[in-house]
Design an enzyme around this catalytic site. Structure first.
Site, PDB file in Angstrom:
ATOM      1  N   GLY A  82      -3.446   7.345  -0.623  1.00  0.00           N
ATOM      2  CA  GLY A  82      -2.749   6.173  -0.094  1.00  0.00           C
ATOM      3  C   GLY A  82      -3.589   5.498   0.982  1.00  0.00           C
ATOM      4  O   GLY A  82      -4.610   6.029   1.422  1.00  0.00           O
ATOM      5  N   ASP A 116      -2.177  13.616   5.259  1.00  0.00           N
ATOM      6  CA  ASP A 116      -1.651  12.806   4.153  1.00  0.00           C
ATOM      7  C   ASP A 116      -0.641  11.791   4.677  1.00  0.00           C
ATOM      8  O   ASP A 116      -0.095  11.955   5.770  1.00  0.00           O
ATOM      9  CB  ASP A 116      -0.996  13.739   3.110  1.00  0.00           C
ATOM     10  N   GLY A 143       4.706   9.731  -2.881  1.00  0.00           N
ATOM     11  CA  GLY A 143       4.392   9.497  -4.291  1.00  0.00           C
ATOM     12  C   GLY A 143       4.439   8.069  -4.758  1.00  0.00           C
ATOM     13  O   GLY A 143       4.248   7.805  -5.935  1.00  0.00           O
ATOM     14  N   GLY A 172       2.211   6.130  -4.310  1.00  0.00           N
ATOM     15  CA  GLY A 172       0.838   5.952  -4.818  1.00  0.00           C
ATOM     16  C   GLY A 172       0.585   6.752  -6.087  1.00  0.00           C
ATOM     17  O   GLY A 172      -0.493   6.661  -6.676  1.00  0.00           O
ATOM     18  N   GLU A 177      -0.680  16.204  -4.342  1.00  0.00           N
ATOM     19  CA  GLU A 177      -0.400  16.229  -2.897  1.00  0.00           C
ATOM     20  C   GLU A 177       0.470  17.427  -2.536  1.00  0.00           C
ATOM     21  O   GLU A 177       0.255  18.077  -1.513  1.00  0.00           O
ATOM     22  CB  GLU A 177       0.303  14.932  -2.482  1.00  0.00           C
TER      23      GLU A 177
HETATM   24  C1  5RP Z   1       0.677   8.714  -2.558  1.00  0.00           C
HETATM   25  C2  5RP Z   1       1.471   8.934  -1.338  1.00  0.00           C
HETATM   26  C3  5RP Z   1       1.077   8.160  -0.133  1.00  0.00           C
HETATM   27  O1  5RP Z   1       0.706   9.040   0.877  1.00  0.00           O
HETATM   28  C4  5RP Z   1       2.243   7.319   0.291  1.00  0.00           C
HETATM   29  O2  5RP Z   1       2.596   6.474  -0.800  1.00  0.00           O
HETATM   30  C5  5RP Z   1       1.920   6.457   1.511  1.00  0.00           C
HETATM   31  O3  5RP Z   1       0.978   5.486   1.182  1.00  0.00           O
HETATM   32  P1  5RP Z   1       0.447   4.419   2.237  1.00  0.00           P
HETATM   33  O4  5RP Z   1      -0.292   5.173   3.284  1.00  0.00           O
HETATM   34  O5  5RP Z   1      -0.448   3.518   1.403  1.00  0.00           O
HETATM   35  O6  5RP Z   1       1.637   3.677   2.777  1.00  0.00           O
HETATM   36  O7  5RP Z   1       2.377   9.718  -1.278  1.00  0.00           O
HETATM   37  O8  5RP Z   1       1.170   9.470  -3.631  1.00  0.00           O
END
Ligand code: 5RP
Length: 226
Positions: free
Chosen positions: A26, A81, A95, A97, A103
């Site tokens: 992400g 993360d 998720g 992303g 993850e």
């Molecule tokens: C990907 C994820 C990401 O960590 C989550 O979507 C956050 O994304 P971002 O930092 O772009 O807001 O879980 O699977």
């Protein structure tokens, strides 16, 4: 400065020479990966990275980070993360992303799971802003949607350019929009009981700390005990 960058930089500062680090996916996690790469160049520290997606592997390689796998390093010192929602007990939805499966596997192999986000990700109850992503096998997505809707959500098969979105693991994702998730553990159990569900984006009791970044560059830390 964005809140995402403030959180990512603070997390990158926590990384120590010689550590094995899980690299999340992400936009926020990618900022952290780039910051770790910058520290490696500026401070001559060495780390090994375990990516949670094809995208985070690419970013890590560009940042000059040595990549390895969970088979080589079964226990990670730290994983950094992002998240889509964070509740006051540090339960998460992840998720959006599409990297939820890897993850969660990497998070469970980590001594410390450190979540980084801006304050838009904070919620009183999970499900109130983001849909819950559920990774499913590609066999009969309509069947999974029907089963998931019986749990009280509106399910939508995630698409990408007019076709179903396919994860790094070759599966589909159904995004389940709930009004709110009253009992995350119960919901996790019920969804995981459906044959063919690979993983859900509910991360319950997995995060150890969340760093929330503010636009003025400051950060606030939330830990499990709060
Ligand atoms: C990907 C994820 C990401 O960590 C989550 O979507 C956050 O994304 P971002 O930092 O772009 O807001 O879980 O699977």
């Amino acid at each position: 400065m964005t809140g995402k960058f403030a959180a990512a930089s603070e997390a990158a500062r926590r990384v120590k020479d010689g550590q094995v680090i899980g690299l999340g996916s992400g936009t926020t996690a990618e900022l952290a990966i780039e910051e770790i790469g910058r520290r490696m160049r500026d401070e001559s520290i060495e780390i090994i990275g375990i990516p949670t997606s094809i995208m985070s592997e690419k970013t890590a390689l560009q940042a000059g980070i040595e990549i390895s796998s969970l088979d080589e390093h079964g226990e990670l010192d730290l994983t950094i993360d992002g998240a889509d929602e964070i509740d006051p007990a540090l339960n998460l939805i992840k998720g959006l992303g599409g990297a939820l499966l890897r993850e969660k596997i990497v998070a469970e192999a980590s001594r410390v799971e450190l979540i980084i986000a801006d304050r838009t990700k904070l919620v009183e109850r999970l499900g109130t802003k983001a849909p819950l992503p559920v990774e499913i096998t590609r066999f009969a997505p309509g069947h999974f949607a029907a089963r998931l809707s019986k749990l009280g959500c509106t399910p939508i098969l995630r698409s990408d350019g007019g076709k179903p979105f396919v994860t790094d693991n070759g599966n589909y994702v159904i995004d389940c929009k709930f009004a709110e998730i009253k009992n995350p553990s119960d919901l996790e159990f019920k969804i995981k009981s459906i044959a063919g569900v690979v993983e859900t984006g509910l991360f319950i009791g997995i995060a150890d700390e969340a760093i929330i970044g503010m636009e003025d560059g400051s950060t606030r830390s939330m830990s499990k005990s709060e």
